[in-house]
Motif scaffolding. Structure first.
Motif, PDB file in Angstrom:
ATOM      1  N   THR A  66       0.856  -1.186   0.000  1.00  0.00           N
ATOM      2  CA  THR A  66       0.000   0.000   0.000  1.00  0.00           C
ATOM      3  C   THR A  66       0.889   1.231   0.000  1.00  0.00           C
ATOM      4  OG1 THR A  66      -1.686  -1.126   1.333  1.00  0.00           O
ATOM      5  CG2 THR A  66      -1.818   1.275   1.231  1.00  0.00           C
ATOM      6  N   ILE A  67       0.535   2.225  -0.807  1.00  0.00           N
ATOM      7  CA  ILE A  67       1.191   3.525  -0.778  1.00  0.00           C
ATOM      8  C   ILE A  67       0.238   4.473  -0.072  1.00  0.00           C
ATOM      9  CG2 ILE A  67       2.136   5.434  -2.129  1.00  0.00           C
ATOM     10  CD1 ILE A  67       3.704   2.840  -2.505  1.00  0.00           C
ATOM     11  N   GLY A  68       0.691   5.107   1.010  1.00  0.00           N
ATOM     12  CA  GLY A  68      -0.156   6.013   1.786  1.00  0.00           C
ATOM     13  C   GLY A  68       0.239   7.466   1.576  1.00  0.00           C
ATOM     14  N   ALA A 109      -8.901   6.228   3.804  1.00  0.00           N
ATOM     15  CA  ALA A 109      -9.679   5.865   2.620  1.00  0.00           C
ATOM     16  C   ALA A 109      -8.743   5.108   1.684  1.00  0.00           C
ATOM     17  CB  ALA A 109     -10.223   7.108   1.926  1.00  0.00           C
ATOM     18  N   TYR A 110      -9.252   4.038   1.070  1.00  0.00           N
ATOM     19  CA  TYR A 110      -8.444   3.194   0.196  1.00  0.00           C
ATOM     20  C   TYR A 110      -9.044   3.118  -1.195  1.00  0.00           C
ATOM     21  CZ  TYR A 110      -6.042   1.438   4.330  1.00  0.00           C
ATOM     22  OH  TYR A 110      -5.288   1.334   5.472  1.00  0.00           O
ATOM     23  N   LEU A 111      -8.154   3.079  -2.198  1.00  0.00           N
ATOM     24  CA  LEU A 111      -8.553   2.921  -3.593  1.00  0.00           C
ATOM     25  C   LEU A 111      -7.544   2.021  -4.306  1.00  0.00           C
ATOM     26  CD1 LEU A 111      -9.227   6.662  -4.556  1.00  0.00           C
ATOM     27  CD2 LEU A 111     -10.976   4.882  -4.300  1.00  0.00           C
ATOM     28  N   ARG A 112      -7.975   1.450  -5.416  1.00  0.00           N
ATOM     29  CA  ARG A 112      -7.054   0.878  -6.401  1.00  0.00           C
ATOM     30  C   ARG A 112      -6.958   1.920  -7.507  1.00  0.00           C
ATOM     31  NH1 ARG A 112      -4.139  -3.626  -4.955  1.00  0.00           N
ATOM     32  NH2 ARG A 112      -5.457  -4.994  -3.739  1.00  0.00           N
ATOM     33  N   ASN A 117      -2.728  -0.552  -8.352  1.00  0.00           N
ATOM     34  CA  ASN A 117      -1.990  -0.311  -7.118  1.00  0.00           C
ATOM     35  C   ASN A 117      -2.944   0.102  -6.003  1.00  0.00           C
ATOM     36  OD1 ASN A 117       0.869  -0.492  -8.120  1.00  0.00           O
ATOM     37  ND2 ASN A 117       0.091   1.113  -9.472  1.00  0.00           N
ATOM     38  N   LYS A 118      -2.682  -0.394  -4.812  1.00  0.00           N
ATOM     39  CA  LYS A 118      -3.475  -0.032  -3.640  1.00  0.00           C
ATOM     40  C   LYS A 118      -2.890   1.240  -3.039  1.00  0.00           C
ATOM     41  CE  LYS A 118      -4.978  -1.864   0.826  1.00  0.00           C
ATOM     42  NZ  LYS A 118      -4.845  -3.014   1.738  1.00  0.00           N
ATOM     43  N   VAL A 119      -3.726   2.277  -2.971  1.00  0.00           N
ATOM     44  CA  VAL A 119      -3.298   3.566  -2.416  1.00  0.00           C
ATOM     45  C   VAL A 119      -4.260   3.988  -1.331  1.00  0.00           C
ATOM     46  CG1 VAL A 119      -1.989   4.322  -4.444  1.00  0.00           C
ATOM     47  CG2 VAL A 119      -4.429   4.812  -4.315  1.00  0.00           C
TER      48      VAL A 119
END
Length: 127
Positions: A66-68, A109-112, A117-119
């Motif tokens: 995950t990139i935060g 909050a999470y998105l692809r 990629n999971k961000v």
């Protein structure tokens, strides 16, 4: 700790549109494209980049990675999430909201992204 983050993407235009919109909610300028087709963002001392894989193989996301991105408020996290959904992102995990963990309360909050990629956007709730 980090000098930069680079993600692979096969469709640079779609990924650039997604990150121009989402990172724009943090006040970042639209990414600039270099002669090799890589996209660069610089904001608040951080560098984020997009590139087609140098080895010529298809881009793929890191399973479990995950990139935060740090946000300044819950409203900014919500704006990031909405901008991402409007620009090819896919909602994943729970809806944006507070999660409690060993680091305290975090608004996440999470998105692809368009490349899979999971961000995440994260705001640390005041103590």
């Amino acid at each position: 700790m980090f000098s930069h983050v680079m993600l692979g993407a096969d469709d640079i235009a779609a990924s650039k549109a997604f990150y121009d919109a989402t990172l724009g909610t943090f006040g970042a300028r639209a990414g600039s494209v270099d002669p090799k087709g890589r996209v660069f963002y610089a904001h608040d001392g951080s560098i984020f980049m997009l590139s087609r894989p140098i080895d010529g193989r298809p881009a793929c996301h890191a399973n479990g990675g995950t990139i935060g991105f740090a946000a300044d408020s819950t409203e900014q996290v919500d704006a990031w999430h909405a901008a991402g959904l409007a620009h090819g992102g896919i909602a994943i995990e729970d809806p944006p909201g507070i999660r409690e963990n060993a680091f305290g309360a975090l608004y996440l909050a999470y998105l692809r992204d368009p490349a899979g990629n999971k961000v995440c956007a994260m705001y640390r709730m005041p103590g």
